[in-house]
Design an enzyme around this catalytic site. Structure first.
Site, mmCIF file in Angstrom:
data_model
loop_
_atom_site.group_PDB
_atom_site.id
_atom_site.type_symbol
_atom_site.label_atom_id
_atom_site.label_comp_id
_atom_site.label_asym_id
_atom_site.label_seq_id
_atom_site.Cartn_x
_atom_site.Cartn_y
_atom_site.Cartn_z
ATOM 1 N N CYS A 137 0.835 -1.204 0.000
ATOM 2 C CA CYS A 137 0.000 0.000 0.000
ATOM 3 C C CYS A 137 0.870 1.254 0.000
ATOM 4 C CB CYS A 137 -0.923 -0.018 1.219
ATOM 5 S SG CYS A 137 -1.939 1.455 1.381
ATOM 6 N N CYS A 140 -0.422 4.060 2.215
ATOM 7 C CA CYS A 140 -0.144 3.851 3.650
ATOM 8 C C CYS A 140 1.337 4.079 3.971
ATOM 9 C CB CYS A 140 -0.495 2.416 4.073
ATOM 10 S SG CYS A 140 -2.103 1.845 3.540
ATOM 11 N N ASP A 141 2.227 3.583 3.132
ATOM 12 C CA ASP A 141 3.628 3.442 3.547
ATOM 13 C C ASP A 141 4.646 4.314 2.813
ATOM 14 O OD1 ASP A 141 2.872 1.590 5.430
ATOM 15 O OD2 ASP A 141 3.115 -0.122 4.090
HETATM 16 C C1 LIG Z 1 0.176 -4.412 6.172
HETATM 17 C C2 LIG Z 1 -0.985 -3.471 5.945
HETATM 18 C C3 LIG Z 1 -0.858 -2.140 6.301
HETATM 19 C C4 LIG Z 1 -1.915 -1.280 6.085
HETATM 20 N N1 LIG Z 1 -1.754 0.017 6.464
HETATM 21 C C5 LIG Z 1 -2.784 0.872 6.322
HETATM 22 C C6 LIG Z 1 -2.639 2.229 6.749
HETATM 23 O O1 LIG Z 1 -1.601 2.641 7.264
HETATM 24 N N2 LIG Z 1 -3.707 3.046 6.548
HETATM 25 C C7 LIG Z 1 -4.886 2.622 5.969
HETATM 26 O O2 LIG Z 1 -5.812 3.433 5.836
HETATM 27 N N3 LIG Z 1 -5.022 1.354 5.565
HETATM 28 C C8 LIG Z 1 -4.013 0.475 5.728
HETATM 29 N N4 LIG Z 1 -4.158 -0.817 5.303
HETATM 30 C C9 LIG Z 1 -5.431 -1.217 4.687
HETATM 31 C C10 LIG Z 1 -6.477 -1.512 5.792
HETATM 32 O O3 LIG Z 1 -5.927 -2.413 6.717
HETATM 33 C C11 LIG Z 1 -7.743 -2.088 5.152
HETATM 34 O O4 LIG Z 1 -8.277 -1.163 4.239
HETATM 35 C C12 LIG Z 1 -8.788 -2.401 6.226
HETATM 36 O O5 LIG Z 1 -8.276 -3.313 7.181
HETATM 37 C C13 LIG Z 1 -10.054 -2.991 5.607
HETATM 38 O O6 LIG Z 1 -10.932 -3.312 6.645
HETATM 39 P P1 LIG Z 1 -12.088 -4.401 6.462
HETATM 40 O O7 LIG Z 1 -12.743 -4.499 7.783
HETATM 41 O O8 LIG Z 1 -12.899 -4.079 5.280
HETATM 42 O O9 LIG Z 1 -11.351 -5.772 6.100
HETATM 43 P P2 LIG Z 1 -10.228 -6.613 6.862
HETATM 44 O O10 LIG Z 1 -9.324 -5.743 7.615
HETATM 45 O O11 LIG Z 1 -9.664 -7.496 5.806
HETATM 46 O O12 LIG Z 1 -11.045 -7.485 7.914
HETATM 47 C C14 LIG Z 1 -11.897 -8.529 7.498
HETATM 48 C C15 LIG Z 1 -12.085 -9.510 8.646
HETATM 49 O O13 LIG Z 1 -13.039 -10.483 8.252
HETATM 50 C C16 LIG Z 1 -12.603 -11.776 8.659
HETATM 51 N N5 LIG Z 1 -13.219 -12.774 7.797
HETATM 52 C C17 LIG Z 1 -12.958 -13.012 6.474
HETATM 53 N N6 LIG Z 1 -13.746 -14.013 6.010
HETATM 54 C C18 LIG Z 1 -14.510 -14.410 7.063
HETATM 55 C C19 LIG Z 1 -15.513 -15.423 7.220
HETATM 56 N N7 LIG Z 1 -15.888 -16.217 6.204
HETATM 57 N N8 LIG Z 1 -16.092 -15.579 8.435
HETATM 58 C C20 LIG Z 1 -15.735 -14.799 9.488
HETATM 59 N N9 LIG Z 1 -14.776 -13.828 9.394
HETATM 60 C C21 LIG Z 1 -14.184 -13.636 8.193
HETATM 61 C C22 LIG Z 1 -11.082 -11.692 8.514
HETATM 62 O O14 LIG Z 1 -10.445 -12.681 9.319
HETATM 63 C C23 LIG Z 1 -10.804 -10.264 8.992
HETATM 64 O O15 LIG Z 1 -10.599 -10.226 10.393
HETATM 65 C C24 LIG Z 1 -3.126 -1.722 5.501
HETATM 66 C C25 LIG Z 1 -3.254 -3.070 5.148
HETATM 67 C C26 LIG Z 1 -2.198 -3.944 5.382
HETATM 68 C C27 LIG Z 1 -2.340 -5.393 5.009
#
Ligand SMILES: Cc1cc2nc3c(=O)[nH]c(=O)nc-3n(C[C@H](O)[C@H](O)[C@H](O)COP(=O)(O)OP(=O)(O)OC[C@H]3O[C@@H](n4cnc5c(N)ncnc54)[C@H](O)[C@@H]3O)c2cc1C
Length: 331
Positions: A137, A140-141
């Site tokens: 990303c 982000c980084d």
């Molecule tokens: C290394 C890294 C660094 C990042 N840094 C930043 C940053 O600095 N700033 C920023 O804005 N964004 C950052 N991001 C992006 C940010 O993390 C994501 O945009 C955000 O986490 C998305 O949130 P979400 O809840 O949609 O999905 P996710 O964070 O992917 O969460 C989804 C959850 O659903 C669960 N899940 C999936 N399938 C199932 C199922 N079938 N049953 C039950 N549970 C399930 C997963 O285990 C997970 O816990 C970063 C991402 C990464 C990987």
């Protein structure tokens, strides 16, 4: 099997926890089902600088705050609960199945997130922890690579946009693409070539080239490159590798239940986050059009939980088109 719930949220990432806070605070009986532990993608990150309200916070710290806030209002988070199937029942409620448990709810908010597509080369997992030099990303980084030399890998729209963003921070950016043409839109390509052709540009291209390994002692020091036309190989020195080759949404279990885009993202109306199945909302990185950021994922969760009230008050609202007649705050 539990009693009828008001809201089941699938995924305890930022989107799911944002939705849980709003739903539970409005006194809806809310359960969050999480296949691992709460946190989602951000849980392993030790530095976040773009979550509004915090100069700097680490992933676990932010998630702890989100989780505590949601549970303090009564949201129940069930860990190690992977959802494998959903079913719309004749009475309009939705059945949600985990391995051994079944939940029935009036509303479901889908928030299973996405994973960055990985290159699958040696060294990628080793240097994935924050600060070791691999990122997926740029938004982000990139600021962490001020004054450094980085390699960016990919050829689509996001890859080009993120690489141009990187070039505003790093001293030197080399973009690697496996083909000799880009998939990105013409406008973005023009912007890319114009930047590359600037005098003393810090951005250069290596086309028809793939990365076959990422190397270093404790942190990234070089990337092994191979020209796919000539077969020539080289160790290319760099401090960081940005991998922009797409996202894989965690939506396999939803096939046949909600409509998915060709690449697996959940289709919805992007204003109220309704899917094609009444009572089933979507939030966060798993939906079409997501900005793939923490703040927007949390915001999506909030929208879905707010719109849930509109649906529960009047289920026929589900079929109304997105309208400017819905008064802001009128729910
Ligand atoms: C290394 C890294 C660094 C990042 N840094 C930043 C940053 O600095 N700033 C920023 O804005 N964004 C950052 N991001 C992006 C940010 O993390 C994501 O945009 C955000 O986490 C998305 O949130 P979400 O809840 O949609 O999905 P996710 O964070 O992917 O969460 C989804 C959850 O659903 C669960 N899940 C999936 N399938 C199932 C199922 N079938 N049953 C039950 N549970 C399930 C997963 O285990 C997970 O816990 C970063 C991402 C990464 C990987």
């Amino acid at each position: 099997m539990s009693d009828l719930l008001d809201c089941v949220i699938i995924g305890a990432g930022p989107a799911g926890l944002g939705a849980a806070l709003y739903a539970a605070r409005d006194r809806f009986k809310t359960v969050v089902l999480e296949k691992f532990i709460p946190g989602g993608q951000i849980i392993n990150t030790d530095r976040i600088e773009n979550y509004p309200g915090f100069d700097k916070i680490d992933g676990p710290g932010l998630i702890e705050k989100l989780r505590n806030q949601a549970t303090s209002f009564g949201a129940e988070i069930k860990t190690s609960s992977e959802v494998t199937k959903l079913e719309k029942l004749n009475d309009g409620n939705i059945a949600v199945y985990c391995d051994t448990d079944k939940y029935v709810s009036r509303v479901v908010i889908l928030a299973p997130g996405s994973d960055y597509r990985k290159l699958g080369v040696p060294g990628e997992d080793e240097f994935r922890s924050a600060g070791a030099g691999i990122s997926y990303c740029g938004t982000c980084d990139a600021p962490f690579f001020k004054g450094k030399q980085v390699v960016a890998i990919g050829g689509g729209n996001t890859a080009v946009e993120e690489t141009l963003h990187l070039a505003r921070f790093a001293d030197k950016v080399t973009m690697i693409h496996r083909r000799d043409e880009f998939r990105a839109t013409r406008v973005l390509q023009e912007e890319l070539f114009s930047k590359v052709n600037e005098p003393d540009s810090n951005l250069s291209l290596k086309l028809s080239t793939v990365a076959t390994a990422i190397r270093g002692e404790g942190k990234v020091e070089s990337v092994r490159l191979k020209n796919v036309k000539t077969g020539d190989q080289e160790d290319y020195p760099c401090d960081g590798v940005f991998i922009f080759i797409g996202m894989v949404p965690n939506t396999g279990f939803l096939k046949g239940f909600v409509e998915l885009s060709d690449n697996g993202f959940i289709k919805c109306d992007c204003a109220y986050l309704r899917t094609g199945v009444p009572g089933v909302f979507v939030a966060g990185d798993c939906r079409v059009g997501a900005a793939m950021q923490l703040a927007t994922a949390v915001g999506d969760g909030v929208i879905a939980a707010m719109m849930m009230k509109q649906y529960l008050r009047d289920p026929s609202w589900w079929n109304e088109p997105v309208s400017d007649l819905l008064q802001p705050g009128g729910w």
